[in-house]
Design a protein around this motif. Structure first.
Motif, PDB file in Angstrom:
ATOM      1  N   LEU A 291       2.614   2.127  -5.989  1.00 36.27           N
ATOM      2  CA  LEU A 291       1.327   2.826  -6.027  1.00 36.27           C
ATOM      3  C   LEU A 291       1.478   4.337  -6.128  1.00 36.27           C
ATOM      4  CD1 LEU A 291      -0.740   0.735  -3.506  1.00 36.27           C
ATOM      5  CD2 LEU A 291      -0.868   0.711  -5.980  1.00 36.27           C
TER       6      LEU A 291
ATOM      7  N   SER B 118       3.131  12.736  -0.418  1.00 36.82           N
ATOM      8  CA  SER B 118       3.507  12.629   0.993  1.00 36.82           C
ATOM      9  C   SER B 118       3.844  14.021   1.498  1.00 36.82           C
ATOM     10  CB  SER B 118       4.732  11.735   1.152  1.00 36.82           C
ATOM     11  OG  SER B 118       4.387  10.412   0.850  1.00 36.82           O
TER      12      SER B 118
ATOM     13  N   SER C  32      -6.149  -0.574   2.570  1.00 41.68           N
ATOM     14  CA  SER C  32      -5.107   0.448   2.647  1.00 41.68           C
ATOM     15  C   SER C  32      -5.798   1.798   2.586  1.00 41.68           C
ATOM     16  CB  SER C  32      -4.170   0.293   1.448  1.00 41.68           C
ATOM     17  OG  SER C  32      -3.458   1.492   1.221  1.00 41.68           O
TER      18      SER C  32
ATOM     19  N   PHE D 119       1.245   5.668  -9.721  1.00 39.19           N
ATOM     20  CA  PHE D 119       0.082   5.427 -10.575  1.00 39.19           C
ATOM     21  C   PHE D 119      -0.681   6.732 -10.783  1.00 39.19           C
ATOM     22  CE2 PHE D 119       0.904   1.018  -9.808  1.00 39.19           C
ATOM     23  CZ  PHE D 119       0.244   0.311 -10.804  1.00 39.19           C
TER      24      PHE D 119
ATOM     25  N   LEU E  52      -0.578  11.611   2.203  1.00 35.54           N
ATOM     26  CA  LEU E  52      -0.165  10.775   3.330  1.00 35.54           C
ATOM     27  C   LEU E  52       0.718  11.646   4.212  1.00 35.54           C
ATOM     28  CD1 LEU E  52       0.743   7.610   1.243  1.00 35.54           C
ATOM     29  CD2 LEU E  52      -1.391   8.084   2.484  1.00 35.54           C
TER      30      LEU E  52
ATOM     31  N   GLY F  13       0.817  -1.197   0.000  1.00 37.08           N
ATOM     32  CA  GLY F  13       0.000   0.000   0.000  1.00 37.08           C
ATOM     33  C   GLY F  13       0.852   1.247   0.000  1.00 37.08           C
ATOM     34  N   ALA F  14       0.788   1.967   1.101  1.00 34.39           N
ATOM     35  CA  ALA F  14       1.454   3.263   1.158  1.00 34.39           C
ATOM     36  C   ALA F  14       2.970   3.105   1.083  1.00 34.39           C
ATOM     37  CB  ALA F  14       1.060   3.992   2.423  1.00 34.39           C
TER      38      ALA F  14
ATOM     39  N   MET G 201      -4.969   4.068   0.807  1.00 39.18           N
ATOM     40  CA  MET G 201      -4.979   4.457  -0.609  1.00 39.18           C
ATOM     41  C   MET G 201      -6.343   4.173  -1.243  1.00 39.18           C
ATOM     42  SD  MET G 201      -1.630   5.273  -1.369  1.00 39.18           S
ATOM     43  CE  MET G 201      -1.122   4.833  -3.023  1.00 39.18           C
TER      44      MET G 201
ATOM     45  N   THR H  73      -5.377  -1.076  -4.797  1.00 39.55           N
ATOM     46  CA  THR H  73      -4.154  -1.083  -3.994  1.00 39.55           C
ATOM     47  C   THR H  73      -3.378  -2.384  -4.185  1.00 39.55           C
ATOM     48  OG1 THR H  73      -5.472   0.054  -2.330  1.00 39.55           O
ATOM     49  CG2 THR H  73      -3.256  -0.560  -1.719  1.00 39.55           C
TER      50      THR H  73
ATOM     51  N   GLU I 194      -2.050  11.487  -8.679  1.00 40.94           N
ATOM     52  CA  GLU I 194      -0.888  10.980  -7.946  1.00 40.94           C
ATOM     53  C   GLU I 194      -1.026  11.233  -6.437  1.00 40.94           C
ATOM     54  OE1 GLU I 194       3.963  11.717  -8.157  1.00 40.94           O
ATOM     55  OE2 GLU I 194       2.622  12.789  -9.494  1.00 40.94           O
ATOM     56  N   THR I 195      -0.668  10.242  -5.633  1.00 37.53           N
ATOM     57  CA  THR I 195      -0.662  10.386  -4.172  1.00 37.53           C
ATOM     58  C   THR I 195       0.589  11.155  -3.749  1.00 37.53           C
ATOM     59  OG1 THR I 195      -1.790   8.278  -3.954  1.00 37.53           O
ATOM     60  CG2 THR I 195      -0.606   9.061  -2.011  1.00 37.53           C
TER      61      THR I 195
END
Lengths: 289, 289
Positions: free
Chosen positions: B124, A132, A112, B127, A162, A87-88, A114, B115, A129-130
């Motif tokens: 991830l 941080s 997760s 993505f 995150l 996951g993260a 996510m 995920t 896009e994730t």
């Protein structure tokens, strides 16, 4: 066999039945304890699983991988990871070492953040896009996460942020003295993330930049998702600055363009319902169906 | 209370302990059966959970929501969803109806392909937007998913492609006759998705467009992720066209720029290991660290 087992997000009961069976049957079980946490302690997990867990901090996983993989070709070893094993964070390095040593691996998936972030109503399809968000220090205030959020916003996408975790950190003083004394763990709150973002917004405004994010952008703070005391609040970036989300872990979602159904869902978690009535006027970039 | 309970991805043992407790205690339990499937049948779940499940197709969930929510203000009702309840699909509409009727809802999260796809080694974090690839017909061959993949590729991002599912479909003939006769369910295979993509690549080439995706782009096919017979294969788009992935569900991941560690992970699943040795030469756009 090396098992990578996701524990999900909340407490000891978020493990899957498949995961629990394997945990109980392995020769050794490590608990990865530096990229995320549950709302319960190691002892609670040990009691519930009915077996001893070996705490694995970053040093153990990264530098003592051989110890984790010891005998895994002939017996079973598990690494428990909060959330989903991939996951993260990722444990590719351990998997690759295992493969090199001829040890097979097997992943037992779980929830997760996510994906679980979807429970606030923002659709996962529309996330870019994730990013941080890291803790700023007096000396180091990176703004790169803002630029990723900006890029997502400009394409109408939501952003999952995150928030930073600092575990087993040494102070600069102790580091210089070579003392292995660690600071208490720190978990970034939604408020801290929001305050850093507000500071960047102000910086960019002063630079005359066209803003992709303002004090009025609709955001969602999420805390302890999956636990019985989870808290989700939706409001403007400014509003979230003063909402008390309680203990860790926290995450922040920043909206892009929203479908009316997404907006209706967010209203269920509104800090101040009237905010959502004025949304077209206050921040038109937020609301495009 | 309305419970939305994720069942995870593989079989009956992928439910969480928290989920199982609630399933066993609810007055009525519906099984959502049109957005995804497990590798086991309803009867297997019923035996394992020790209770009857009510099959809920799209019509039930969308048009008979009042029946699902009946008495949920005073007793507990659950809707079981393969994956995470807010994963690849969303049940916002049901949640909003519940809220309007004064019924609280509670989500029990689980693994989602959104995920779990991380198990192939693509991170991830990297993505972009998720896309859905729909079944083409003789009359309707949309290419919009290609353009989303293209956009992700141009920003160096990977793409998760969710493959079409057709459940309880009527043929045009039966639809016109008003006959409620349904075709057998269809689940798009990796091969079918790849063949549609290859056709689009060829179309775009003939139009003289600069290609963001070619026959040589590294992709990953995933089938039955989380089940004991899961299959993951990495290779060029062309190579995946002829790999047999077995039964449903299938997904496809298309690489963007890859970190060397991601590439090393993909090699574990290589259709043909030598492909990965030549990657710089064959398709330099794929491999940038």
């Amino acid at each position: 066999m090396l098992y990578l087992i996701g524990l999900g997000l909340g407490d000891e009961k978020d493990v899957t039945l498949k995961g629990l069976e394997v945990i109980r049957s392995c020769a050794r079980v490590y608990l990865e304890a530096y990229t995320s946490i549950l709302t319960v302690r190691k002892e609670t997990l040990e009691e519930f699983y009915g077996r001893e867990l070996i705490l694995a901090d970053r040093e153990t996983v990264e530098q003592e991988a051989d110890e984790i993989l010891r005998d895994a070709a002939v017996s079973d070893v598990a690494l428990l990871v909060v959330g989903d094993p991939f996951g993260a964070t990722t444990h590719s390095d351990l998997v690759l070492r295992a493969a090199k040593a001829g040890i097979q691996h097997h992943v037992i998936h779980n929830a997760s953040i996510m994906t679980a972030v979807g429970c606030c109503g923002l659709q996962l399809y529309n996330f870019g896009e994730t990013v941080s968000i890291v803790f700023w220090t007096d000396m180091w205030k990176p703004e790169s996460f803002y630029d990723k959020i900006r890029r997502n916003r400009l394409s109408g996408m939501h952003t999952l942020c995150l928030l930073d975790i600092k575990v087993k950190e040494q102070s600069i003083e102790n580091l210089m003295k070579g003392k292995k004394v660690f600071e208490p763990p720190r978990y970034m709150t939604v408020n801290q993330a929001v305050d850093q973002l507000l500071e960047i917004v102000q910086n960019r405004r002063e630079l005359g930049e066209e803003l992709a994010l303002t004090e009025n952008t609709i955001c969602v703070g999420l805390a302890r998702v999956g636990a019985s005391d989870q808290k989700i609040s939706a409001g403007t970036l400014q509003q979230l600055s003063s909402v008390d989300f309680g203990g860790p872990l926290h995450s922040l979602a920043i909206s892009g363009c929203m479908h009316p159904l997404e907006l209706d869902m967010l209203k269920l978690f509104a800090v101040e319902p009237s905010t959502f009535e004025q949304i077209n006027i206050e921040d038109s970039s937020t609301y495009l169906s």
